[in-house]
Design an enzyme around this catalytic site. Structure first.
Site, PDB file in Angstrom:
ATOM      1  N   ILE A   1      35.281 111.336  77.783  1.00 32.61           N
ATOM      2  CA  ILE A   1      36.548 111.060  78.461  1.00 32.61           C
ATOM      3  C   ILE A   1      37.435 110.234  77.520  1.00 32.61           C
ATOM      4  CG2 ILE A   1      37.610 109.995  80.518  1.00 32.61           C
ATOM      5  CD1 ILE A   1      35.593 112.285  81.232  1.00 32.61           C
ATOM      6  N   ASN A  44      32.317 100.329  88.077  1.00 32.98           N
ATOM      7  CA  ASN A  44      32.787 101.114  86.933  1.00 32.98           C
ATOM      8  C   ASN A  44      32.710 100.354  85.604  1.00 32.98           C
ATOM      9  OD1 ASN A  44      34.688 103.124  85.451  1.00 32.98           O
ATOM     10  ND2 ASN A  44      35.772 101.160  85.373  1.00 32.98           N
ATOM     11  N   TYR A  67      22.666 101.508  75.921  1.00 30.60           N
ATOM     12  CA  TYR A  67      23.642 102.104  76.848  1.00 30.60           C
ATOM     13  C   TYR A  67      22.972 103.167  77.727  1.00 30.60           C
ATOM     14  CZ  TYR A  67      28.020 104.421  78.266  1.00 30.60           C
ATOM     15  OH  TYR A  67      29.065 104.977  78.991  1.00 30.60           O
ATOM     16  N   SER A 109      26.565 107.983  83.228  1.00 32.89           N
ATOM     17  CA  SER A 109      27.057 108.782  82.094  1.00 32.89           C
ATOM     18  C   SER A 109      26.094 109.933  81.866  1.00 32.89           C
ATOM     19  CB  SER A 109      27.093 107.907  80.836  1.00 32.89           C
ATOM     20  OG  SER A 109      27.193 108.717  79.676  1.00 32.89           O
ATOM     21  N   ALA A 165      19.834 103.502  78.462  1.00 31.77           N
ATOM     22  CA  ALA A 165      18.876 102.866  79.386  1.00 31.77           C
ATOM     23  C   ALA A 165      19.628 102.254  80.570  1.00 31.77           C
ATOM     24  CB  ALA A 165      18.070 101.793  78.662  1.00 31.77           C
ATOM     25  N   SER A 166      20.782 101.628  80.295  1.00 33.18           N
ATOM     26  CA  SER A 166      21.545 101.010  81.401  1.00 33.18           C
ATOM     27  C   SER A 166      22.063 102.085  82.361  1.00 33.18           C
ATOM     28  CB  SER A 166      22.716 100.173  80.856  1.00 33.18           C
ATOM     29  OG  SER A 166      23.761 100.999  80.347  1.00 33.18           O
ATOM     30  N   LYS A 167      22.483 103.214  81.814  1.00 32.83           N
ATOM     31  CA  LYS A 167      23.046 104.270  82.659  1.00 32.83           C
ATOM     32  C   LYS A 167      21.942 105.025  83.412  1.00 32.83           C
ATOM     33  CE  LYS A 167      27.370 103.500  81.672  1.00 32.83           C
ATOM     34  NZ  LYS A 167      28.240 102.900  82.695  1.00 32.83           N
TER      35      LYS A 167
HETATM   36  N1  LIG Z   1      34.950 107.074  78.249  1.00 32.31           N
HETATM   37  C1  LIG Z   1      33.884 107.863  78.344  1.00 32.31           C
HETATM   38  O1  LIG Z   1      33.765 108.893  77.656  1.00 32.31           O
HETATM   39  C2  LIG Z   1      32.788 107.529  79.324  1.00 32.31           C
HETATM   40  C3  LIG Z   1      31.765 108.464  79.492  1.00 32.31           C
HETATM   41  C4  LIG Z   1      30.751 108.187  80.387  1.00 32.31           C
HETATM   42  C5  LIG Z   1      30.766 107.010  81.120  1.00 32.31           C
HETATM   43  N2  LIG Z   1      31.767 106.116  80.933  1.00 32.31           N
HETATM   44  C6  LIG Z   1      31.718 104.879  81.712  1.00 32.31           C
HETATM   45  O2  LIG Z   1      32.918 104.720  82.443  1.00 32.31           O
HETATM   46  C7  LIG Z   1      33.174 103.331  82.637  1.00 32.31           C
HETATM   47  C8  LIG Z   1      34.591 103.013  82.192  1.00 32.31           C
HETATM   48  O3  LIG Z   1      34.695 103.357  80.829  1.00 32.31           O
HETATM   49  P1  LIG Z   1      36.082 103.451  80.035  1.00 32.31           P
HETATM   50  O4  LIG Z   1      35.942 104.587  79.108  1.00 32.31           O
HETATM   51  O5  LIG Z   1      37.218 103.396  80.979  1.00 32.31           O
HETATM   52  O6  LIG Z   1      35.953 102.098  79.178  1.00 32.31           O
HETATM   53  P2  LIG Z   1      37.026 100.991  78.772  1.00 32.31           P
HETATM   54  O7  LIG Z   1      36.388 100.247  77.662  1.00 32.31           O
HETATM   55  O8  LIG Z   1      38.366 101.594  78.568  1.00 32.31           O
HETATM   56  O9  LIG Z   1      37.101 100.061  80.091  1.00 32.31           O
HETATM   57  C9  LIG Z   1      36.016  99.239  80.447  1.00 32.31           C
HETATM   58  C10 LIG Z   1      36.398  98.355  81.610  1.00 32.31           C
HETATM   59  O10 LIG Z   1      35.266  97.510  81.898  1.00 32.31           O
HETATM   60  C11 LIG Z   1      35.688  96.151  81.906  1.00 32.31           C
HETATM   61  N3  LIG Z   1      34.641  95.270  81.383  1.00 32.31           N
HETATM   62  C12 LIG Z   1      33.992  95.376  80.204  1.00 32.31           C
HETATM   63  N4  LIG Z   1      33.164  94.327  80.054  1.00 32.31           N
HETATM   64  C13 LIG Z   1      33.303  93.551  81.162  1.00 32.31           C
HETATM   65  C14 LIG Z   1      32.738  92.322  81.565  1.00 32.31           C
HETATM   66  N5  LIG Z   1      31.867  91.633  80.816  1.00 32.31           N
HETATM   67  N6  LIG Z   1      33.133  91.791  82.746  1.00 32.31           N
HETATM   68  C15 LIG Z   1      34.055  92.445  83.536  1.00 32.31           C
HETATM   69  N7  LIG Z   1      34.627  93.608  83.188  1.00 32.31           N
HETATM   70  C16 LIG Z   1      34.249  94.151  82.010  1.00 32.31           C
HETATM   71  C17 LIG Z   1      36.901  96.090  80.991  1.00 32.31           C
HETATM   72  O11 LIG Z   1      37.683  94.955  81.341  1.00 32.31           O
HETATM   73  C18 LIG Z   1      37.573  97.431  81.323  1.00 32.31           C
HETATM   74  O12 LIG Z   1      38.358  97.280  82.487  1.00 32.31           O
HETATM   75  C19 LIG Z   1      32.094 102.582  81.860  1.00 32.31           C
HETATM   76  O13 LIG Z   1      31.049 102.211  82.735  1.00 32.31           O
HETATM   77  C20 LIG Z   1      31.609 103.628  80.880  1.00 32.31           C
HETATM   78  O14 LIG Z   1      30.276 103.377  80.472  1.00 32.31           O
HETATM   79  C21 LIG Z   1      32.778 106.342  80.061  1.00 32.31           C
END
Ligand SMILES: NC(=O)c1ccc[n+]([C@@H]2O[C@H](COP(=O)([O-])OP(=O)(O)OC[C@H]3O[C@@H](n4cnc5c(N)ncnc54)[C@H](O)[C@@H]3O)[C@@H](O)[C@H]2O)c1
Length: 242
Positions: free
Chosen positions: A185, A87, A152, A139, A154-156
């Site tokens: 979200i 995640n 981002y 995503s 490209a990674s997803k």
């Molecule tokens: N929030 C959204 O709208 C959304 C939409 C699509 C996908 N996502 C994906 O969901 C996932 C969680 O997103 P979120 O919104 O909860 O983000 P967030 O920024 O609130 O949380 C990110 C988490 O990743 C961890 N993290 C970041 N860099 C790190 C590293 N170098 N090493 C270890 N841990 C690391 C952080 O400690 C944190 O726990 C992500 O992969 C994000 O791309 C989020």
């Protein structure tokens, strides 16, 4: 859902979506290993509330060379995981013409390469045990793209390819690999978006609300326990993309 006696590793578990996933697994009986780059400030309270069912790994996933040792050790100390949720993720947005190579590379490292390194260690162990489920956090922008996010998206998109390819490699050994693709979200990641941009997006969400981390957690647990689903990408976006 019943995850009694199941062991789950969740990366990016300190806040947002990963935190909700961790709480949902704990609430449904699992033992959870959370991983994040920094220990969350309220970790002592979370550990005591989980009554021995929560363990923590502090690892910076941008340090790619450190990952394998830590994960191998975690697999040993847990005696294998039943579920892995990749995640953790970051953004470093900007237009492609101006994006620094290090900002492209860092997002690929944390979002995709780290997930690859963790997945192959855990998938190998799951394959040996003939059972396991991996869920990757992609995503909607990995499917549809988004201006300002070439790194981002490209990674997803890469995570989607990884999900489908690994699913094909390990299916015969009883291991399933799926992905969830959230839309918008509410979390720290989206908190910094201008309100105007959010309200424009809301116009394109038929369910007429921004999603919650719990909405995503619900789908992750569903995929973790669905025995006949593999290689799929489930969009959790309130109908934004149909
Ligand atoms: N929030 C959204 O709208 C959304 C939409 C699509 C996908 N996502 C994906 O969901 C996932 C969680 O997103 P979120 O919104 O909860 O983000 P967030 O920024 O609130 O949380 C990110 C988490 O990743 C961890 N993290 C970041 N860099 C790190 C590293 N170098 N090493 C270890 N841990 C690391 C952080 O400690 C944190 O726990 C992500 O992969 C994000 O791309 C989020």
């Amino acid at each position: 859902m019943d995850f009694e006696n199941k062991k789950v590793l969740v990366t990016g578990a300190s806040r947002g979506i990963g935190r909700a996933i961790t709480s949902a697994f704990l609430a449904n009986g699992a033992a959870v290993w959370g991983l994040s780059s920094k220990e969350p400030a309220d970790l002592p309270q979370r550990l005591s509330a989980a009554e021995g069912k929560l363990s923590w790994l502090t690892v910076d996933l941008s340090e790619l060379r450190a990952i394998e040792g830590v994960i191998e050790q975690a697999v040993k100390s847990a005696d294998g995981f039943d579920v892995l949720v990749n995640n953790a993720g970051i953004t470093k947005d900007g237009l492609a013409f101006r994006m620094k190579l290090e900002d492209f590379q860092r997002v690929i490292d944390v979002n995709l390469t780290a997930a690859f390194l963790i997945s192959r260690i855990i998938a190998r162990d799951m394959a040996r045990r003939r059972s396991g489920a991996i869920i990757n956090m992609t995503s909607v922008v990995g499917v549809h793209g988004n201006g300002g996010q070439v790194n981002y998206s490209a990674s997803k998109a890469g995570l989607i390819g990884l999900t489908k390819s690994l699913a094909q490699e390990v299916a015969s050994r009883g291991v399933r690999v799926n992905a969830v693709a959230p839309g918008l979200i509410a979390s720290d990641m989206t908190d910094t978006m201008p309100e105007e941009a959010k309200s424009k997006m809301l116009d394109h969400i038929p369910l007429r609300r921004i999603g919650t981390p719990e909405d995503v957690a619900h789908a992750v647990l569903f995929l973790a326990e669905s025995p006949y689903i593999t290689g799929q990408v489930l969009q959790i976006d309130g109908g934004m993309f149909m």
